[in-house]
Design an enzyme around this catalytic site. Structure first.
Site, mmCIF file in Angstrom:
data_model
loop_
_atom_site.group_PDB
_atom_site.id
_atom_site.type_symbol
_atom_site.label_atom_id
_atom_site.label_comp_id
_atom_site.label_asym_id
_atom_site.label_seq_id
_atom_site.Cartn_x
_atom_site.Cartn_y
_atom_site.Cartn_z
ATOM 1 N N ARG A 8 0.855 -1.177 0.000
ATOM 2 C CA ARG A 8 0.000 0.000 0.000
ATOM 3 C C ARG A 8 0.899 1.238 0.000
ATOM 4 O O ARG A 8 1.951 1.258 0.644
ATOM 5 C CB ARG A 8 -0.916 0.029 1.242
ATOM 6 C CG ARG A 8 -2.114 -0.905 1.134
ATOM 7 C CD ARG A 8 -3.108 -0.355 0.128
ATOM 8 N NE ARG A 8 -4.307 -1.170 0.004
ATOM 9 C CZ ARG A 8 -4.498 -2.100 -0.912
ATOM 10 N NH1 ARG A 8 -3.525 -2.378 -1.766
ATOM 11 N NH2 ARG A 8 -5.637 -2.760 -0.983
ATOM 12 N N GLU A 16 -3.142 8.371 -5.630
ATOM 13 C CA GLU A 16 -3.247 7.752 -6.952
ATOM 14 C C GLU A 16 -4.378 8.394 -7.745
ATOM 15 O O GLU A 16 -5.464 8.612 -7.196
ATOM 16 C CB GLU A 16 -3.484 6.249 -6.811
ATOM 17 C CG GLU A 16 -2.318 5.520 -6.142
ATOM 18 C CD GLU A 16 -2.502 4.001 -6.091
ATOM 19 O OE1 GLU A 16 -3.554 3.497 -6.552
ATOM 20 O OE2 GLU A 16 -1.601 3.324 -5.581
ATOM 21 N N HIS A 40 -0.306 0.869 -10.214
ATOM 22 C CA HIS A 40 -1.101 -0.044 -9.389
ATOM 23 C C HIS A 40 -1.623 -1.213 -10.225
ATOM 24 O O HIS A 40 -2.825 -1.475 -10.277
ATOM 25 C CB HIS A 40 -2.259 0.705 -8.728
ATOM 26 C CG HIS A 40 -2.731 0.028 -7.463
ATOM 27 N ND1 HIS A 40 -3.197 0.722 -6.369
ATOM 28 C CD2 HIS A 40 -2.815 -1.281 -7.109
ATOM 29 C CE1 HIS A 40 -3.553 -0.118 -5.416
ATOM 30 N NE2 HIS A 40 -3.326 -1.343 -5.848
#
Length: 332
Positions: A236, A265, A284
């Site tokens: 994370r 993000e 991601h």
């Protein structure tokens, strides 16, 4: 419309992003399914028995929680549960399950890939190719190099197994210190992280995001690493204090970083991480293999079948810990 829906079938709210989940026919034949975006989540939750958070990056659930008047089960289409693990859910009787197991091998392959990219200097070779320059260099071996995998859940274990198969020496860091682990050999206590970081050539962050792990990679942690060490984050973004990572890379406190997750993000265009040397960035996607969306729905569909049959659910999250405890991933 909602008032006329039949109550003999359970009502399932499905939080979607830009597209609906594929292959939901088996569920649609046994439930009243309400597909919704974030804006309509409150209405969809009213009277719903279960919630499938297919848009696992959405942060809409806490704001709509007031409408969850009969919810019994929430399933999220990811291994991480931090977007939905807020006080209202923690304190409720709602069962939380995740999609543990879907992304393990794909993320392990990504980690092996970036380790090889660093050792073989692929990024530099690509740049030189574009410049039409023939510049001979020597590359590194990965066999025998030390890897510390911080996070000993199933993703961390898949990473450990693959890197060991490539000849690397792997240890882990988790909540409890132990020896004789089948995948890590030695697992160090995360509370003693700075004591073991100096031995690692590669540090892989894959820990779940909890109050204990948030910001665990800070200036002190980076200062403890070898100047030649590379840092890989597939856990994370919030595990890392980004400003401290930028400083460590800028000052060459560490040699490089491969980053798939970020505290913001998409990564802002003005972030220095985009242009720092020896930094590999991906959006991601380390676990997103061809067909992953269908696999996520398969996992949910099987749990839905179990839920309707009164059987134990797979991947029940301990809402106190924030992840599925070892041995509690469910049958099958």
């Amino acid at each position: 419309m909602i008032a006329s829906e039949p109550r003999e079938a359970p009502v399932l709210a499905v939080l979607c992003g830009e597209s609906r989940p594929p292959d939901m026919r088996a569920v649609e034949s046994r439930a009243v399914v309400r597909y919704t975006d974030a804006a309509g989540l409150s209405e969809a939750l009213s009277g719903a028995d279960a919630l499938f958070v297919y848009d696992f990056l959405s942060t809409a659930v806490p704001g709509a929680w007031h409408a969850a008047d009969r919810l019994r089960w929430l399933h999220i289409a990811s291994a991480g549960v931090d977007p939905v693990l807020f006080p209202g859910l923690r304190e409720s009787d709602v069962v939380l399950t995740n999609s543990r197991g879907v992304f393990d091998d794909a993320i392990a392959e990504y980690v092996l890939g970036v380790v090889l990219a660093f050792a073989k200097d692929f990024a530099r070779s690509h740049d030189l190719q574009r410049e039409g320059r023939w510049l001979h260099r020597e590359s590194e071996r990965i066999a025998g190099r030390e890897v510390l995998v911080v996070g000993t859940g199933p993703i961390g274990r898949a990473i450990a197994r693959l890197l060991r198969a490539a000849g690397m020496r792997v240890s882990g860091a988790g909540r409890r210190e132990r020896t004789g682990d089948p995948d890590f050999g030695v697992v160090h206590e995360s509370a003693r992280l700075t004591e073991v970081l100096p031995h690692a050539d590669y540090v892989v962050a894959v820990a779940p995001l909890t109050e204990h792990t948030k910001g665990m990679f800070d200036a002190r942690a980076f200062a403890a690493m070898k100047p030649s060490a590379r840092f890989v984050n597939v856990g994370r973004g919030e595990l890392v204090v980004t400003s401290d990572l930028v400083e460590a890379l800028t000052t060459k406190t560490i040699a490089g970083a491969a980053l798939d997750v970020f505290d913001t993000e998409p990564l802002p265009a003005e972030s220095p991480l985009w242009t720092l040397p020896d930094v590999l960035i991906s959006p991601h996607m380390s676990g997103d293999f061809v067909g992953w969306r269908h696999t996520l729905v398969e996992v949910f569909t099987e749990n839905f079948r179990r839920w309707r049959a009164g059987e134990p659910l797979r991947n029940v999250v301990d809402k106190t810990l924030g992840y599925v405890p070892s041995g509690n991933q469910g049958a099958g």
